[in-house]
Scaffold this motif. Sequence first.
Motif: not given
Length: 293
Positions: A98, A123-126, A146, A148, A158, A195-196
């Motif tokens: 990230e 695929n970043t989560s934030s 995104h 999991f 996501e 989600t995050s």
Amino acid sequence: MSSTDTGVPGTVAVIGGGTMGAGIVQQFLTCGADVVLVEATAEAAEAGRGRVAAGLDRARERGKVDAAPAAYLERLTTVTDTAAIPADTGLVVEAVPERPDLKTAVLTAAEAAVGEDTVLASNTSSLSVTDLAAALRRPGRFLGTHFFNPVPASKLVEIVTAPDTDAAVVARVRGWVGALGKTEIVVRDAPGFATSRLGVALGLEAIRMVEEGVASPADIDTAMELGYRHPMGPLRLTDLVGLDVRLAIAEHLAEELGDRFAPPELLRRMVAEGRLGKKTGQGFHTWDEGEQA
């Protein structure tokens, strides 16, 4: 751009063969796609291939796949240069750490390698999908996917859209997610997405409760698992994600959304001490080698 009979792209490229990248590779292999795994070095590529093989072994033991791992690995190619991604690849998923600079670099290199119809995804989560899209020549074909952890067992993807993301691209990716046997949600790009933002908020409050001596990590997790039917408590989930990853996301959200996401001192201390969760064997819980979440 071709697709398999099962509805996934004929060829998928995944950049980054760590835990998440290997899981994404495994998922597409078992659903019929040819996959190209891109890593920085031959050693890293071989390690990524090993993670995929180990995941396929576990899936076979649990009866989740019928064929031996070798049957799937025949459709996996590893390369050390993004320029080696085939031009007719249907989907490129970036799954590197990230860091905005790193993600931007690999995405722009991938865009230069592939054809005009290839979908690019992070695929970043934030991190901001809008900021990542700004570096691309054709931002309309880019979005966030995104996944999991662990990818093969998780049911959700996501999909995160930037202002310029083409609606047809969203529709195409939704179809691919369905072909993977997963359920998608579509969210507008915002700090932490859906989600995050929610998951980190719960996890940080659980850490504060440990810090204040309200209850033990085991009892906090049990409370959420049995009282609220969460499949996994917030502290066990933090261990699985990695305390270092949670800390980085919390720091980013605190910058964007304010002090309510400020990381607790306990989290900072545990990361500094190397207690990162499952990957180091010790976090809020103790993990035995090979233990599954």
